[in-house]
Enzyme design. Structure first.
Site, PDB file in Angstrom:
ATOM      1  CD  GLU A 128      -3.163  -0.492   0.135  1.00  0.00           C
ATOM      2  OE1 GLU A 128      -2.844  -0.326  -1.072  1.00  0.00           O
ATOM      3  OE2 GLU A 128      -4.308  -0.322   0.573  1.00  0.00           O
ATOM      4  CB  THR A 180      -5.103   6.060  -3.227  1.00  0.00           C
ATOM      5  OG1 THR A 180      -6.002   5.026  -3.625  1.00  0.00           O
ATOM      6  CG2 THR A 180      -5.184   6.244  -1.713  1.00  0.00           C
TER       7      THR A 180
END
Length: 308
Positions: A128, A180
């Site tokens: 991530e 994101t």
């Protein structure tokens, strides 16, 4: 085991008001990942999709997780991973988390289940971080644990599995990309105490509603006064879809992760299917290609579907 194949589910992060701390696994869409344990310290990544993702391990979300595991163990074992990605990157449905969590889960299974779920989350967060620049676990945790999870802390890792209410999820993924990292950059750095207090109340109410199967409380708590007002401007038709979904019987919902996908919760499948159709219609009207999904909350998370 020398070979396994995984089904790795999409996830809905934040659950409206729980920015970076709440997440939920769903059944559709999902990625498929095939793993082979190697007797040489190679990490081989192959993508069987059309998204053009890098296959060099240090630049690949799954690859970096495997490299970190290999480094931690000082192991001379390697992995070959074939990824069939059906969760589009930038969808807001946990695409990078699926690859990262799948890598940690798959490696752990082939190595004899030597890691706890918390340790798998730890390694998956490196993926991530590569994808978004931040080590967050709101998608990873439900992917690995299944159901709905509360990330109390990432340092140290403290994941709290929550109840999985008998609810249906309707989601739409318009084919526009919201990264994101970009969606994080537009967020306000400071918020008012009034908004903070209201948000804390919503989070507490949502967790309580989930734990007590109180659907009315869940619906009243699915409200975000901090993140959604900013991020929703990146998503075409967001306000219209949310309003019409609530009118059609949704308990509530909002942006899935950083968007552009939108999700809604409903008590009955027919209500969720009706909401999914109106979501699709809204994007069809303006010529934006879209995909809709109706699913129950996925209590299992990642599943091994084949092993040898």
């Amino acid at each position: 085991m020398k070979r396994i194949r995984l089904r790795v589910p999409a996830t809905v992060a934040n659950l409206v008001c729980g920015f970076d701390i709440l997440g939920m696994a769903v059944h559709k869409p999902y990625d498929e990942m095939e793993f082979k344990l190697l007797d040489t310290p190679e990490i081989i990544i192959k993508h069987k999709d059309s998204f053009g993702l890098p296959e060099e391990p240090s630049k690949n979300v799954a690859g970096i997780v495997l490299l970190k595991i290999q480094e931690y163990l000082g192991s001379n074992k390697g992995f070959e991973v074939i990824i069939h990605k059906h969760i589009k990157p930038g969808s807001g449905l946990g695409s990078s988390a699926a690859s990262a969590a799948g890598a940690a889960f798959g490696a752990n299974a082939l190595l004899g289940n030597i890691f706890s779920r918390e340790e798998m989350v730890h390694f998956a967060m490196f993926g991530e971080e590569l994808a978004s620049g931040v080590r967050h676990a709101d998608n990873i945790a439900p992917c690995i644990y299944g159901g709905i999870t509360l990330v109390k802390s990432t340092n140290p890792i403290d994941i709290i599995p929550l109840n999985s209410p008998d609810l249906f999820v309707a989601a739409v993924h318009p084919q526009v990309e919201v990264k994101t990292s970009d969606a994080r950059q537009i967020l306000k750095k400071n918020i008012t105490l009034k908004n903070a207090v209201e948000q804390w109340g919503n989070i507490a109410g949502l967790v309580t509603g989930i734990q007590q199967n109180d659907f009315s409380l869940i619906g009243r708590s699915l409200n975000d006064v901090i993140i959604e007002p900013v991020r929703s401007i990146l998503i075409p038709k967001f306000d219209e879809i949310k309003t019409k979904s609530l009118e059609a019987g949704a308990l509530g919902g909002g942006i899935s992760g950083s968007g552009p996908s939108i999700f809604m919760l409903a008590e009955k499948r027919e209500t969720a299917e009706k909401i999914a159709r109106l979501m699709k219609s809204a994007y069809d009207e303006i010529g934006i290609e879209n995909f809709i999904y109706v699913s129950k909350i996925n209590p299992a998370g990642i599943e091994i579907v084949e092993k040898a």
